[in-house]
Design a protein around this motif. Structure first.
Motif, PDB file in Angstrom:
ATOM      1  N   GLY A 171       0.865  -1.290   0.049  1.00 55.18           N
ATOM      2  CA  GLY A 171      -0.056  -0.027  -0.008  1.00 55.18           C
ATOM      3  C   GLY A 171       0.892   1.201   0.104  1.00 55.18           C
ATOM      4  N   LYS A 172       2.119   1.116  -0.019  1.00 52.25           N
ATOM      5  CA  LYS A 172       3.030   2.382  -0.057  1.00 52.25           C
ATOM      6  C   LYS A 172       2.471   3.439  -0.865  1.00 52.25           C
ATOM      7  N   GLY A 173       2.242   4.618  -0.647  1.00 51.46           N
ATOM      8  CA  GLY A 173       2.054   5.679  -1.416  1.00 51.46           C
ATOM      9  C   GLY A 173       0.589   5.757  -1.910  1.00 51.46           C
ATOM     10  N   THR A 174      -0.214   4.661  -1.103  1.00 49.29           N
ATOM     11  CA  THR A 174      -1.832   4.823  -1.581  1.00 49.29           C
ATOM     12  C   THR A 174      -2.673   5.145  -0.168  1.00 49.29           C
ATOM     13  N   GLY A 175      -1.905   5.154   0.885  1.00 48.44           N
ATOM     14  CA  GLY A 175      -2.468   5.340   2.154  1.00 48.44           C
ATOM     15  C   GLY A 175      -3.240   4.112   2.579  1.00 48.44           C
ATOM     16  N   GLU A 176      -3.298   3.096   1.936  1.00 51.62           N
ATOM     17  CA  GLU A 176      -3.805   1.735   2.369  1.00 51.62           C
ATOM     18  C   GLU A 176      -2.555   0.999   3.080  1.00 51.62           C
ATOM     19  N   THR A 177      -2.897  -0.022   4.228  1.00 50.44           N
ATOM     20  CA  THR A 177      -1.814  -0.822   4.906  1.00 50.44           C
ATOM     21  C   THR A 177      -2.260  -1.984   4.962  1.00 50.44           C
ATOM     22  N   LEU A 178      -1.093  -2.920   5.039  1.00 51.06           N
ATOM     23  CA  LEU A 178      -1.436  -4.445   5.194  1.00 51.06           C
ATOM     24  C   LEU A 178      -2.242  -4.551   6.384  1.00 51.06           C
ATOM     25  N   ALA A 179      -2.156  -4.039   7.499  1.00 54.06           N
ATOM     26  CA  ALA A 179      -2.800  -4.373   8.757  1.00 54.06           C
ATOM     27  C   ALA A 179      -4.265  -4.133   8.464  1.00 54.06           C
ATOM     28  N   GLU A 180      -4.685  -2.811   7.718  1.00 55.19           N
ATOM     29  CA  GLU A 180      -6.006  -2.521   7.311  1.00 55.19           C
ATOM     30  C   GLU A 180      -6.416  -3.846   6.401  1.00 55.19           C
ATOM     31  N   LEU A 181      -5.702  -4.201   5.490  1.00 54.94           N
ATOM     32  CA  LEU A 181      -6.170  -5.061   4.724  1.00 54.94           C
ATOM     33  C   LEU A 181      -6.628  -6.516   5.337  1.00 54.94           C
ATOM     34  N   ILE A 182      -5.601  -6.876   6.273  1.00 55.08           N
ATOM     35  CA  ILE A 182      -5.926  -8.331   7.167  1.00 55.08           C
ATOM     36  C   ILE A 182      -7.201  -7.869   7.896  1.00 55.08           C
ATOM     37  N   GLU A 183      -7.254  -6.579   8.562  1.00 48.25           N
ATOM     38  CA  GLU A 183      -8.508  -6.397   9.425  1.00 48.25           C
ATOM     39  C   GLU A 183      -9.759  -6.661   8.594  1.00 48.25           C
ATOM     40  N   LYS A 184      -9.856  -6.051   7.353  1.00 46.62           N
ATOM     41  CA  LYS A 184     -11.017  -6.263   6.439  1.00 46.62           C
ATOM     42  C   LYS A 184     -11.260  -7.696   5.892  1.00 46.62           C
ATOM     43  N   THR A 185     -10.253  -8.410   5.840  1.00 47.29           N
ATOM     44  CA  THR A 185     -10.133  -9.763   5.300  1.00 47.29           C
ATOM     45  C   THR A 185     -10.926 -10.526   6.121  1.00 47.29           C
TER      46      THR A 185
END
Ligand code: 5AD
Ligand code: SF4
Length: 448
Positions: free
Chosen positions: A210-224
């Motif tokens: 997510g670098k440069g997009t404002g999204e993060t891996l932690a956020e992706l994991i939480e949503k998944t």
């Protein structure tokens, strides 16, 4: 024109497996037929890896073996995709006259157009552009052309910004580019609707997703984690410098996040880590391990190690052995250093003799095997939960993985077990092999 058949042979990492799958999907959607026998296919595509010299040799040797097929039938199309295609490009076409098509990892989603170009126009085709910026794949989501598997891999980003001095990846896969969260979630939901229970997210340096997009891996994991029906989440590969507190604290907290993590340390010597440009010290690495175990005491850790990096002394090597002894990984992938042209380490002169590399490799392999055997021994008599994935090569029993990513052979399993999470009592461990029975069927072992 009758339909052409295609076979894709995959070398290398899980990302290549994913890319081959994607290419297979796009080609079958585009009218090509899948041919399970490589030698019989009208179009043979080899998806390749160039991480070590040996990986490239395998590809060149397979290409040599395919020459008689092309001599016999000049209409057969032979192509090379992936990292070797990217690295060698035009020179590969020049070196292998019976090769029709060469392209790199950034052209995966253009596979149909590229193959068509050779098939319809009879031209030799080369495409090795690496696009800076932009998106990770041109096609937003995965094209599902086959049934979902119980455990699926999903590439969520491409490339790497790190430039470790030994590594070819940034040169053949380019800079980091991430897929947006909403598209990834759409793919996961699609897999789950087809019966998938576990997803492993893939990225070369996944912690900076997510670098440069404002999204993060932690956020992706939480949503998944919030997707109903999905039971297990994993991701690979982490970098010790980039594994942040947000990610560490999710272990032990999010129940679908499997308590297992792959965290390569490469070397236990600070001097070598510096020469590798790994951006952490041995102590910083060990501190991350401590934090992971504090967050989740049962976490299973795996790692990558390189022995014989230029200038590695006996003393440096002993420091690597010391880290292996201290951490006791559940799995260690151990490699001899292989010089890759174009990387910074390639120019280093203090090469380690092959025999020394061999000795060092054998030593860490023995150590790692002893540790795995000990860990497996502790599983004897316990019951583990296993997501049953596939039948073994002999077609006798199914195997699956525990949350700790341990492969278990379920001796009394049958086709109805596939895709289920079963309680398996471990009755036998032999080296790195773990076997057991589940309670839902008699303890009868199928024989050949
Ligand atoms: N030689 C040996 N091993 C390498 N790796 C990467 N590049 C090389 C190389 N040139 C190993 C690292 C990495 C894993 C995927 O492959 O350990 O983590
Ligand atoms: Fe290669 Fe991994 Fe280093 Fe990136 S972080 S350069 S992929 S070893």
């Amino acid at each position: 024109m009758s339909q052409r058949s295609i076979h894709i042979k995959t070398f290398g990492c899980q990302m290549n497996v994913y890319d081959s799958d994607r290419m297979g999907g796009l080609l079958t959607l585009g009218g090509y037929l899948w041919e399970p026998d490589l030698r019989k296919a009208d179009v043979i595509l080899i998806n390749t890896c160039s991480i070590r010299d040996k990986s490239e040799h395998k590809v060149l040797s397979l290409l040599g073996q395919l020459k008689p097929l092309k001599d016999e039938n000049p209409k057969k199309v032979i192509g090379v995709s992936g990292c070797v295609g990217q690295r060698l490009g035009r020179s590969l076409l020049q070196r292998v006259p019976h090769l029709d098509l060469v392209f790199g990892p950034d052209s995966v989603d253009r596979v149909k157009e590229l193959v068509d170009e050779v098939v319809l126009n009879g031209r030799r085709v080369l495409e090795t552009k690496l696009e800076e910026g932009g998106r990770a794949y041109s096609q937003p989501t995965h094209v599902p052309t086959r049934p979902s598997r119980p455990a699926e891999y999903l590439t969520i980003m491409k490339g790497c910004d790190h430039f470790c001095t030994y590594c070819i990846v940034p040169f053949v896969r380019g800079r980091e580019k991430s897929r947006p969260i909403h598209e990834i979630l759409e793919d996961v939901r699609g897999f789950v609707a087809g019966g998938t229970k576990e997803v492993t997210f893939l990225g070369q340096n996944i912690n900076t997703y997510g670098k440069g997009t404002g999204e993060t891996l932690a956020e992706l994991i939480e949503k998944t984690h919030a997707i109903p029906g999905l039971e297990r989440i994993r991701y690979v590969t982490s970098h010790p410098r980039d594994l942040g507190e947000d990610l560490i604290s999710q272990f032990g907290k999010l129940e679908k996040l499997c308590p297992s993590l792959h965290l390569p340390f490469q070397s236990g010597s600070d001097r070598i880590l510096k020469a590798m440009s790994r951006l952490y010290t041995r102590d910083e690495y060990l501190l991350k391990i401590e934090k992971l175990r504090a967050a989740c005491p049962a976490i299973a850790l795996s790692t990558d190690v390189i022995v014989g990096f230029p200038g590695e002394t006996d003393e440096d090597f002993e420091k690597t052995v010391e880290v292996l002894n201290r951490v006791e990984f559940s799995m260690a992938f151990l490699f001899k250093y292989s010089p890759r042209p174009g990387t910074r380490a390639f120019a280093l002169s203090e090469e380690i003799p092959e025999v020394v590399k061999e000795e060092r490799l054998a030593r860490v392999q023995q150590l790692s095997l002893r540790q795995i055997e000990r860990e497996n021994g502790r599983l004897l008599g316990t019951t583990v939960q296993c997501l049953v994935e596939s039948i073994d090569k002999k077609g006798l029993c199914y195997s699956g993985r525990t949350v700790h990513n341990k492969l278990v052979h379920v001796l009394n399993s049958g086709p109805s077990c596939q895709g289920k999470i079963l309680d398996v009592e471990v009755t036998e461990t032999n080296g790195s092999n773990v076997k057991g029975y589940f309670a839902g069927a008699p303890r009868v072992v199928r024989t050949a």
